[in-house]
Design a protein around this motif. Structure first.
Motif, PDB file in Angstrom:
ATOM      1  N   PRO A 195      -8.540  -2.739   0.393  1.00  0.00           N
ATOM      2  CA  PRO A 195      -9.220  -3.390  -0.824  1.00  0.00           C
ATOM      3  C   PRO A 195      -8.104  -4.327  -1.530  1.00  0.00           C
ATOM      4  CG  PRO A 195      -9.240  -0.907  -1.095  1.00  0.00           C
ATOM      5  CD  PRO A 195      -8.383  -1.371   0.020  1.00  0.00           C
ATOM      6  N   GLU A 196      -8.554  -5.261  -2.379  1.00  0.00           N
ATOM      7  CA  GLU A 196      -7.491  -6.161  -2.989  1.00  0.00           C
ATOM      8  C   GLU A 196      -7.297  -5.702  -4.294  1.00  0.00           C
ATOM      9  OE1 GLU A 196      -5.721  -8.379  -2.056  1.00  0.00           O
ATOM     10  OE2 GLU A 196      -6.726  -8.160   0.151  1.00  0.00           O
ATOM     11  N   VAL A 197      -6.109  -4.936  -4.472  1.00  0.00           N
ATOM     12  CA  VAL A 197      -5.745  -4.365  -5.860  1.00  0.00           C
ATOM     13  C   VAL A 197      -4.117  -4.654  -6.259  1.00  0.00           C
ATOM     14  CG1 VAL A 197      -5.227  -2.486  -7.389  1.00  0.00           C
ATOM     15  CG2 VAL A 197      -7.256  -2.431  -5.622  1.00  0.00           C
ATOM     16  N   PRO A 198      -3.843  -5.984  -6.780  1.00  0.00           N
ATOM     17  CA  PRO A 198      -2.554  -6.479  -6.836  1.00  0.00           C
ATOM     18  C   PRO A 198      -1.567  -5.678  -7.170  1.00  0.00           C
ATOM     19  CG  PRO A 198      -4.204  -8.068  -7.792  1.00  0.00           C
ATOM     20  CD  PRO A 198      -4.900  -6.640  -7.658  1.00  0.00           C
ATOM     21  N   ALA A 199      -1.807  -4.495  -8.016  1.00  0.00           N
ATOM     22  CA  ALA A 199      -0.755  -3.689  -8.300  1.00  0.00           C
ATOM     23  C   ALA A 199      -0.121  -2.608  -7.317  1.00  0.00           C
ATOM     24  CB  ALA A 199      -1.360  -2.760  -9.491  1.00  0.00           C
ATOM     25  N   ILE A 200      -1.159  -2.683  -6.223  1.00  0.00           N
ATOM     26  CA  ILE A 200      -1.029  -1.744  -5.204  1.00  0.00           C
ATOM     27  C   ILE A 200       0.290  -2.381  -4.136  1.00  0.00           C
ATOM     28  CG2 ILE A 200      -1.636  -0.348  -3.189  1.00  0.00           C
ATOM     29  CD1 ILE A 200      -4.036   0.204  -4.462  1.00  0.00           C
ATOM     30  N   HIS A 201       1.281  -1.565  -3.759  1.00  0.00           N
ATOM     31  CA  HIS A 201       2.131  -1.947  -2.703  1.00  0.00           C
ATOM     32  C   HIS A 201       1.592  -1.151  -1.492  1.00  0.00           C
ATOM     33  CE1 HIS A 201       6.530  -1.480  -0.972  1.00  0.00           C
ATOM     34  NE2 HIS A 201       5.751  -2.242  -0.404  1.00  0.00           N
ATOM     35  N   TRP A 202       1.136  -1.893  -0.462  1.00  0.00           N
ATOM     36  CA  TRP A 202       0.503  -1.305   0.757  1.00  0.00           C
ATOM     37  C   TRP A 202       1.648  -1.201   1.741  1.00  0.00           C
ATOM     38  CZ3 TRP A 202      -4.410   0.215   0.214  1.00  0.00           C
ATOM     39  CH2 TRP A 202      -5.066  -0.409  -0.799  1.00  0.00           C
ATOM     40  N   VAL A 203       1.740  -0.009   2.351  1.00  0.00           N
ATOM     41  CA  VAL A 203       2.651   0.465   3.219  1.00  0.00           C
ATOM     42  C   VAL A 203       2.098   1.043   4.544  1.00  0.00           C
ATOM     43  CG1 VAL A 203       4.654   0.550   1.788  1.00  0.00           C
ATOM     44  CG2 VAL A 203       3.230   2.735   2.516  1.00  0.00           C
ATOM     45  N   SER A 204       2.719   1.016   5.841  1.00  0.00           N
ATOM     46  CA  SER A 204       2.064   1.494   6.909  1.00  0.00           C
ATOM     47  C   SER A 204       2.582   3.113   7.123  1.00  0.00           C
ATOM     48  CB  SER A 204       2.359   0.829   8.123  1.00  0.00           C
ATOM     49  OG  SER A 204       3.639   0.636   8.269  1.00  0.00           O
ATOM     50  N   ASN A 205       3.797   3.390   6.427  1.00  0.00           N
ATOM     51  CA  ASN A 205       4.353   4.970   6.475  1.00  0.00           C
ATOM     52  C   ASN A 205       4.545   5.204   5.136  1.00  0.00           C
ATOM     53  OD1 ASN A 205       5.516   7.064   6.913  1.00  0.00           O
ATOM     54  ND2 ASN A 205       7.573   6.311   7.936  1.00  0.00           N
ATOM     55  N   LEU A 206       3.743   6.165   4.466  1.00  0.00           N
ATOM     56  CA  LEU A 206       3.778   6.389   3.091  1.00  0.00           C
ATOM     57  C   LEU A 206       5.202   7.590   2.987  1.00  0.00           C
ATOM     58  CD1 LEU A 206       2.629   5.846   0.232  1.00  0.00           C
ATOM     59  CD2 LEU A 206       1.563   8.142   0.594  1.00  0.00           C
ATOM     60  N   GLU A 207       5.441   8.264   3.820  1.00  0.00           N
ATOM     61  CA  GLU A 207       6.223   9.449   3.661  1.00  0.00           C
ATOM     62  C   GLU A 207       7.608   9.195   3.039  1.00  0.00           C
ATOM     63  OE1 GLU A 207       7.916  11.486   7.020  1.00  0.00           O
ATOM     64  OE2 GLU A 207       7.973  13.316   6.100  1.00  0.00           O
ATOM     65  N   PRO A 208       8.550   8.181   3.545  1.00  0.00           N
ATOM     66  CA  PRO A 208       9.633   7.812   2.435  1.00  0.00           C
ATOM     67  C   PRO A 208       9.454   7.491   1.041  1.00  0.00           C
ATOM     68  CG  PRO A 208       9.428   6.259   4.497  1.00  0.00           C
ATOM     69  CD  PRO A 208       8.157   7.003   4.352  1.00  0.00           C
ATOM     70  N   TYR A 209       8.372   6.914   0.741  1.00  0.00           N
ATOM     71  CA  TYR A 209       7.872   6.438  -0.512  1.00  0.00           C
ATOM     72  C   TYR A 209       7.486   7.952  -1.336  1.00  0.00           C
ATOM     73  CZ  TYR A 209       7.899   1.712   0.710  1.00  0.00           C
ATOM     74  OH  TYR A 209       8.480   0.503   1.318  1.00  0.00           O
ATOM     75  N   ILE A 210       6.660   8.744  -0.785  1.00  0.00           N
ATOM     76  CA  ILE A 210       6.238   9.692  -1.758  1.00  0.00           C
ATOM     77  C   ILE A 210       7.320  10.874  -1.732  1.00  0.00           C
ATOM     78  CG2 ILE A 210       4.887  10.815   0.258  1.00  0.00           C
ATOM     79  CD1 ILE A 210       3.776  11.208  -3.254  1.00  0.00           C
ATOM     80  N   GLU A 211       8.013  10.899  -0.691  1.00  0.00           N
ATOM     81  CA  GLU A 211       9.162  11.965  -0.639  1.00  0.00           C
ATOM     82  C   GLU A 211      10.277  11.268  -1.733  1.00  0.00           C
ATOM     83  OE1 GLU A 211      10.843  13.728   2.927  1.00  0.00           O
ATOM     84  OE2 GLU A 211       9.125  14.869   3.052  1.00  0.00           O
TER      85      GLU A 211
END
Ligand SMILES: NC(=O)c1ccc[n+]([C@@H]2O[C@H](COP(=O)([O-])OP(=O)(O)OC[C@H]3O[C@@H](n4cnc5c(N)ncnc54)[C@H](O)[C@@H]3O)[C@@H](O)[C@H]2O)c1
Ligand SMILES: O=P(O)(O)OC[C@@H](O)[C@@H](O)[C@H](O)[C@H](O)CO
Length: 388
Positions: A195-211
């Protein structure tokens, strides 16, 4: 037709983060909550204000174009809204996901749209959307599970913005920090695109970001909260003004930094810069964030994948240092019988009624043969001796 988002949880982060950015992205937001006062206020007003507070001053945005439904009394309305929405988000707390899953499952099941619903849980927990998905599957008929991806796609997220408890006289208005980060997995949307939400940074691998987020922002925040609580401090900013506590927070974040740098493709210099930003953010004196809010739900916070045992267990497996994390864990165990915090009461009971090893297994979920287990038992033994 106008795009519509259904958001579960009209609380601090719901109003002060998720709804704000969905609103800016052009969505009508339908809040779903079970608290009459929140729903009534949202139904009676046409707008509320989100005010960013920092040493640069204040800046206010007005949020409009929302409705609100009480899922306790109007479940069928919620189902109908989900069946025609583009996005479902939630910020209700990780322990509440199982309670919102049945109504979301019914809403998804009723969908006929060619584009699947995007489901994004915005909780402080690793894999919160996966957890919600699991509960939704449990509430869906067996013969509808294979075709679920035609009706809904599930993406994990990492969400970061400090939204302290709000003064009751503020009504729906929210005072928050300026900084925000919202990172969401893009891969689950496949051929449909996210979906188009400008505030979201879309990534293919979330693990580094959430950890990185959970083991820096929340580990540091919780360390300040538990040390602060045990030293009689009222707010996180007050706790971090104490050079002893500030030094401990730094030591703890050095341990988690070593894990993050070792495990993910994040350089030591980049992580150090991130740590400095986080220490500045959590020290923000304008937020008046209490040690009780940040320390809330200590049983969740001392569990297996969470902010202390999560990094400490991985460090123990890799031969790294985790002594300072054990200190934060000990302070968390001393956050007992705090008014209004059910988990702090239950944790005190578990510590009172179980042997150190049994309490360690129950509270942390660590395997008894894990290299961290004896260290956890030792800390519990000490806390039990002191609180007998
Ligand atoms: N406040 C922050 O700084 C912050 C930042 C990032 C992430 N988070 C995460 O966001 C989540 C919510 O935190 P918060 O600070 O907004 O808490 P909050 O208590 O202010 O809001 C939670 C809301 O969920 C509602 N709720 C409870 N049960 C529900 C149900 N069955 N159906 C619908 N609504 C229900 C509550 O009534 C409340 O309005 C947590 O997972 C938290 O870790 C919070
Ligand atoms: O929401 P919790 O209970 O998981 O943790 C309390 C705070 O550390 C948290 O709400 C932070 O303010 C937030 O995670 C900042 O992004």
């Amino acid at each position: 037709m106008e795009k519509k988002a259904i958001h579960f949880g009209g609380g601090n982060i719901g109003r002060g983060f998720v709804a704000e950015f969905l609103h800016v992205a052009g969505y009508e937001v339908v809040f779903v909550d079970v608290m009459d006062s929140v729903i009534n206020s949202l139904q009676e007003t046409k707008s509320y204000q989100v005010t960013e507070v920092s040493d640069e001053g204040e800046s206010t945005k007005t949020i409009t174009n929302y409705r609100a439904i009480n899922s306790k009394t109007h479940e069928s309305d919620v189902i109908k809204e989900i069946s025609t929405a583009s996005i479902v988000t939630c910020a209700v707390g990780p322990n509440i996901l199982k309670f919102i899953a049945p109504v979301i499952a019914k809403g998804i099941d009723a969908r006929t749209d060619a584009i699947p619903l995007a489901v994004i849980a915005c909780e402080n927990a690793i894999g919160a959307t996966d957890t919600l998905h699991h509960f939704i599957n449990n509430n869906t008929a067996q013969d509808r599970l294979d075709s679920m991806p035609d009706r809904a796609r599930f993406a994990n997220s990492a969400i970061d913005r400090i939204v302290p408890g709000q003064a009751p006289e503020g009504g729906l208005n929210v005072r928050i920090e300026k900084f925000y980060e919202w990172v969401v997995e893009s891969t689950p949307f496949g051929e449909f695109g996210h979906p188009e939400v400008p505030a979201i940074h879309w990534v293919s691998n979330l693990e580094p970001y959430i950890e990185r987020k959970l083991f820096t922002v929340n580990t540091g925040h919780a360390t300040a909260a538990y040390y602060g609580y045990n030293a009689g401090k009222k707010t996180i900013a007050e706790a971090l003004k104490d050079p002893r506590i500030r030094g401990i927070v730094r030591d703890v974040l050095q341990e988690t930094a070593s894990l993050i740098v070792d495990k993910h493709e994040i350089s030591a210099a980049e992580q150090q810069e991130y740590v400095e930003t986080i220490i500045t953010r959590i020290s923000n004196p304008y937020l008046e964030d209490t040690v009780e809010r940040v320390g809330r739900a200590p049983m969740r916070k001392v569990s297996r994948k969470e902010r202390f045992i999560g990094p400490a267990s991985q460090l123990a497996e890799r031969g790294g240092k985790f002594e300072s994390l054990m200190g934060s864990f000990e302070m968390a165990l001393r956050f007992q019988n705090v008014e209004g915090d059910e988990e702090s009461v239950k944790m005190a009971e578990i510590l009172k009624e179980n042997s150190p090893a049994d309490a360690a297994a129950r509270l942390t979920g660590l395997e008894r043969d894990h290299p961290l287990f004896p260290h956890v038992v030792k800390v519990i033994d000490r806390v039990q001796s002191d609180t007998k």
